[in-house]
Design a protein around this motif. Structure first.
Motif, mmCIF file in Angstrom:
data_model
loop_
_atom_site.group_PDB
_atom_site.id
_atom_site.type_symbol
_atom_site.label_atom_id
_atom_site.label_comp_id
_atom_site.label_asym_id
_atom_site.label_seq_id
_atom_site.Cartn_x
_atom_site.Cartn_y
_atom_site.Cartn_z
ATOM 1 N N GLU A 82 77.073 79.905 76.948
ATOM 2 C CA GLU A 82 76.481 80.606 78.075
ATOM 3 C C GLU A 82 77.321 80.370 79.333
ATOM 4 O O GLU A 82 77.594 81.286 80.109
ATOM 5 C CB GLU A 82 75.048 80.108 78.290
ATOM 6 N N LEU A 83 77.753 79.090 79.527
ATOM 7 C CA LEU A 83 78.583 78.781 80.695
ATOM 8 C C LEU A 83 79.932 79.497 80.611
ATOM 9 O O LEU A 83 80.447 79.996 81.600
ATOM 10 C CB LEU A 83 78.810 77.273 80.792
ATOM 11 N N MET A 84 80.488 79.531 79.395
ATOM 12 C CA MET A 84 81.820 80.118 79.238
ATOM 13 C C MET A 84 81.806 81.626 79.450
ATOM 14 O O MET A 84 82.745 82.196 79.979
ATOM 15 C CB MET A 84 82.374 79.831 77.831
ATOM 16 N N ASN A 85 80.718 82.263 78.998
ATOM 17 C CA ASN A 85 80.709 83.720 79.015
ATOM 18 C C ASN A 85 80.150 84.307 80.311
ATOM 19 O O ASN A 85 80.159 85.508 80.508
ATOM 20 C CB ASN A 85 79.898 84.256 77.830
ATOM 21 N N HIS A 86 79.646 83.446 81.182
ATOM 22 C CA HIS A 86 79.078 83.899 82.444
ATOM 23 C C HIS A 86 80.176 84.555 83.276
ATOM 24 O O HIS A 86 81.243 83.975 83.463
ATOM 25 C CB HIS A 86 78.522 82.673 83.167
#
Lengths: 647, 379
Positions: A305-309
């Motif tokens: 989730e953090l990476m794709n934000h």
């Protein structure tokens, strides 16, 4: 060339002689090795056997408590907390799944977790303890200890683990710690044996990584007697380790919290610097993430989730992010021009709204033009054509030199990860980078901070501090180590003529406080905190001729990631500068509308030492400001603790 | 001697070459490698898949390569000796460059899935080149200063590049390997005497330079020497490995503690026990008898190679075989001396036994060339 039989014979004879000599050398070396083996294994066997058995008196390392990180007022930013956990050693457990089955009656574990643990155990060697569960409650911990006989190989341990009480506020500056990977070890020459302990954590990014050596401390050791299974029988002696250094940073936790809250969910960065000593008092990148997640072990979905934000919460936009500085770069261009002697503050250029150069039309942001403009007005109204004229006369090399003098295109030495150097382009740079000659259009673009120019928010703050003081202010992040204050440097003079600096400062003051100023709405009306600043709006796309013909598309109509960046730099108080700030809102739109109000709030918080008084705002702004502050969820002011870890 | 000199008709051709391969050597290599599998199985706590199995697969691949190389005519190796050397030098330069860009020391190049370690490859290509050089050089010129200088430069070029990585150990191994080929070729022993004297003098100068303002080594390098001279001074730090390894070795006694019974290795006192310290595991579990047996196997391999070299009338093949045997010798002598505390601690694998692909492949490549020389000897 053919060899005669005689030659072949000679060669063979020579090789045979030497071959036998080499054979003899090798034989004697082997003899020495064999003799040494005999001495060690046969003659001294008893001694070594004793030592080997004596290894049942083992030396176990005591991991040192990691050094604390404090803010400038002594508040804990990174501390240690007691952590109860259990480890399992495959060799001692025998049947791993049975033992885990029993353990599950005490600690709840899902099937997936159990499978993951078994996989981990099988991956590691049989004698390596593997962590099974972490952050247990005292009850769970105690009942595991009581049931120890039924749980072979399971060892309840208590240790310290890193915690970040201010959660996301300092995530980017401080970074976080994580388990030591093989890759980490491979990078270190002669790794400290303590790094091989299971569960030992080391700094992965940010201050935690850069000051790792300082923060780690020195391991202690205890001598314990173990039985043949390796279980501890009793402790014979104990030598405590040395806690890592307590590092006090220049950051102000309350201000940092306010800045982070103010940036909110925007993809943005703000840097506040004390211009008198270079202290970074706040350096905030948003959106934030909770570094505690990394310490506990972040789950796959959370990480993804953090990476794709699309707002890239993991990136530190303050020092890693570089942006075209847009009009905030105009101070650099102006000072380059003034210092060169080619123009003076009174020199006027006429702005009809565009400038025709080499068959290309370069537009001013104001379609109708600004008319006749002097140095102060050029900043006040942010007239682009003035800088196009200036760039043609002054040339890129002087502008690049001034940029580096003011701290852009220079890597500032801060203990943070991936501090960017930015780009202050010049002829030489373009030749090296693109193998192309510099064009006059490149100078024109660079003069208004577009084109090749790139600067990080940190560099923009340094630039502002240097313009405000005329001194070579260097940023610093470490205030004291183990209560020993780091020396404050007396910054040397930049060598820019005071009258030229004055013109730039008058221009920045006019931006905020004159009737034509581009950021007049964001001024501070309290005279003791009068603010001088400069807005910037930098394009992230090229406007095609077709688009121009259709009429420029309004920013709000574009998809988020193609909108302009909003920038703002400022310092205050105007007469006696104390703080410089830079604020960048990625794809925020206009600098005056988006970045300037944020910067004003943060700067006022720094100046007033708390939530800004509404009296500092112009009449029409007070209601909105009050509303903003009410909706903020500021961290409660914590009473300063003395920096001592629980150990 | 060019390939025209080989009495081709008397050299075996085609599949018949397999009959002329030195089968005792194949058997010995397999025996040593099997010792390795056994120890890797033991170190992994009785598990094949951790280390033993991958190592077996690598060994099998390496053996196939060795057999393939044995079929390659020996004159081929001389033809490629110069290009091979140049390629190795270029690769070493590439490693240095990549290392500088990637920040930090690096000894390998990643080419697709293969991790190439050019410094290892250089050990073989240097021997190839020197053997070709001395094959070409008339015997009476071998000891003339100018003709001695050329091979010295050829050795020092890769040595300098390897030092830049920085990898002092490999640099020293290259010097020793190259020096032994020169010695085998018949270079006057006075040169070797003079160099030994100079090295001795230099070591003396380094040691007395400590603490003065012209100090020749960094302080951490001096500390490493201290640790070597007295491992007890820092038992938890750098001396730890040496002490633990000596304890394991010494406690083995005559017949050892038994297979999979070594307490030192079992209880994890030994660091890197599957790679650099695997000899200590063998010595602990199988004792003096086991350790000496391995040493004997190594000596037999050496013996076969030297015998093959001395009976080969082709100067190139003879020097080449000798050089590869010496490289192999340096490998195992350095590793054993290190774990017995006779040399300063420095990571180096035990040939054919330690876990790791690079050295295994390089050695089997080397032995493939030895076999090629053996098969294609003038008869």
């Amino acid at each position: 060339m053919r060899k005669s039989p005689k030659e072949i014979f000679e060669s063979s004879r020579s090789i045979s002689r030497r071959g036998l000599l080499i054979g003899a050398i090798q034989a004697s070396v082997v003899g020495v090795l064999g003799f040494r083996l005999r001495t060690m294994q046969l003659e001294h066997e008893e001694e070594y056997r004793l030592l080997s058995d004596g290894n049942s008196i083992k030396i176990r390392l005591l991991p040192p408590a990691r050094g604390l990180l404090l803010d400038r007022n002594g508040l804990v930013i990174a501390g240690n907390e007691q952590n109860y956990r259990v480890t399992l050693t495959r060799e001692e457990a025998g049947d791993v799944s049975t033992v885990l089955g029993r353990l599950r009656q005490i600690i709840p574990m899902t099937d997936a977790e159990t499978a993951a643990i078994i996989a981990e155990i099988n991956r590691r060697s049989a004698i390596t303890p593997v962590s099974i569960a972490d952050r247990l409650s005292w009850d769970e911990f105690a009942s595991i200890a009581i049931n120890a006989p039924a749980l072979p190989g399971v060892v309840p341990e208590s240790g310290l683990s890193r915690s970040y009480p201010r959660r996301g506020d300092f995530a980017h500056v401080i970074g976080y710690v994580g388990p030591v990977s093989d890759y980490d070890l491979s990078k270190i020459e002669n790794p400290d044996p303590v790094l091989r302990l299971p569960e030992f954590q080391l700094g992965k990014v940010g201050v935690e990584a850069k000051l790792e050596e300082l923060l780690r401390g020195k391991a202690g050791a205890r001598r314990v007697e173990v039985n043949s299974a390796g279980r501890e029988m009793r402790e014979l002696s104990r030598q405590e380790g040395q806690q890592g250094a307590t590092v006090q940073l220049t950051l102000d936790a309350a201000l940092q919290n306010f800045a982070t809250q103010r940036l909110g969910t925007e993809s943005a960065a703000a840097v506040v610097m004390d211009v008198t000593n270079g202290d970074i008092v706040a350096i905030s990148s948003s959106p934030v993430f909770d570094p505690n997640m990394f310490v506990r072990g972040i789950s796959g979905p959370q990480y993804r989730e953090l990476m794709n934000h699309d707002h890239r919460p993991l990136a530190d936009k303050t020092v890693q992010g570089v942006y075209p500085p847009g009009s905030t770069f105009k101070m650099v261009s102006l000072l380059a021009g003034l210092e060169s002697g080619i123009i003076n503050p009174g020199t006027r250029f006429y702005c009809p709204g565009y400038l025709q150069v080499a068959g290309r039309r370069f537009h001013c942001w104001s379609r109708g033009g600004h008319g006749s403009v002097d140095a102060v007005q050029s900043l006040e109204r942010s007239c682009d054509v003035y800088y196009y004229e200036l760039a043609q006369r002054v040339g890129i090399d002087r502008m690049a030199e001034m940029a580096r003098k003011l701290g852009i295109g220079v890597r500032h030495d801060l203990p943070m990860s991936a501090v960017a150097e930015g780009i202050a382009p010049d002829r030489e740079w373009k030749r090296r980078r693109y193998d192309q000659e510099w064009q006059v259009g490149d100078s024109i673009n660079a003069s208004i901070g577009q084109g090749y120019v790139l600067a990080s928010p940190l560099q923009l703050a340094v630039m502002t501090a240097r313009v405000a003081t005329g001194k070579a202010v260097e940023p610093r992040l470490v205030k004291a180590i183990n209560s020993v204050a780091q020396p404050v440097v007396d910054f040397p003079d930049l060598g820019i003529h005071p009258l030229n600096l004055r013109a730039a400062r008058l221009g920045m003051d006019a931006v905020m406080n004159s009737s034509h100023g581009t950021a007049r709405r964001s001024r501070i009306v309290a005279p003791e905190w009068r603010m001088a600043g400069k807005t910037g709006t930098s394009q992230v796309r090229n406007i095609t001729a077709a688009e121009r013909a259709r009429g420029v598309i309004r920013n709000e109509q574009l998809p988020w990631n193609r909108r302009d960046h909003a920038l703002f730099v400022a310092y205050a108080p105007y007469d006696n500068p104390r703080y410089a700030i830079s604020c960048v809102v990625e794809h925020g739109g206009g600098g005056s509308a988006v970045a300037a109000p944020i910067a004003r709030d943060i700067l006022l918080f720094a100046l007033s030492g708390g939530v800004p008084p509404l009296s500092a705002y112009p009449d029409g702004e007070r209601g909105a400001a009050e509303e903003r502050f009410k909706n903020m969820n500021l961290a409660p002011a914590v009473v300063a603790q003395t920096g001592r870890a629980r150990a | 001697m060019s390939y025209l000199d080989y009495k081709v008709t008397q050299t075996p051709t085609g599949l018949r070459k397999i009959l002329y391969i030195s089968w005792p050597l194949v058997f010995l290599l397999t025996a040593v490698a099997s010792t390795g599998f056994l120890m890797l199985y033991s170190v992994a706590g009785g598990r094949l898949e951790t280390w033993a199995e991958p190592q077996m697969i690598r060994f099998a691949i390496g053996m196939v390569i060795m057999f393939a190389l044995a079929f390659v005519p020996i004159w081929f190796w001389r033809t490629i000796s110069i290009p091979a050397y140049l390629i190795c030098v270029l690769l070493l330069v590439a490693v240095d460059v990549v290392g500088q860009i990637g920040m930090g020391a690096q000894r390998w190049l990643q080419i697709g899935p293969v991790r190439l370690q050019p410094s290892e490859l250089t050990k073989i290509s240097l021997v190839l080149l020197l053997a070709a050089y001395y094959d070409w050089l008339p015997l009476e010129k071998v000891s003339r200063p100018l003709w001695v200088l050329i091979p010295v430069v050829l050795i020092l070029l890769p040595v300098g590049l390897v030092l830049g990585q920085p990898d002092l150990g490999t640099a020293l191994m290259l010097i020793m390997g190259g020096g032994l080929v020169m010695m085998a070729a018949g270079v006057s022993l006075w040169y070797f005497g003079a160099v030994s004297g100079m090295v001795g003098g230099a070591i003396y100068a380094v040691m007395i330079s400590r603490g003065t303002d012209w100090q020749l080594l960094r302080e951490y390098q001096f500390r490493r020497i201290d640790t070597f001279l007295d491992p007890g001074a820092d038992p938890l730090g750098a001396g730890y490995n040496i002490i633990q390894s000596q304890i394991a070795l010494g406690s083995g006694g005559w017949s050892g503690r038994g297979f999979m019974q070594g307490t030192q290795s079992r209880l994890n006192f030994l660091p890197e026990k599957h790679t650099d310290f695997i000899f200590t595991v063998l010595a602990e579990e199988f004792g003096f008898i086991g350790a000496m047996s391995l040493l004997l196997l190594y000596c037999l391999i050496l013996g076969f190679c030297i015998h093959s070299a001395l009976t080969n009338r082709d100067r190139f093949a003879s020097l080449l075989t000798m050089g590869i045997a010496c490289t192999f010798f340096i490998y195992f002598a350095i590793n054993m001396a290190t774990v017995m505390g006779m040399l300063p601690a420095k990571g180096s694998p035990l040939p054919l036994v330690s876990y790791g692909g690079t050295q295994l492949m390089i050695l089997l490549l080397g032995f493939g060339i030895v076999q090629s020389a053996h098969v294609h000897r003038p008869r």
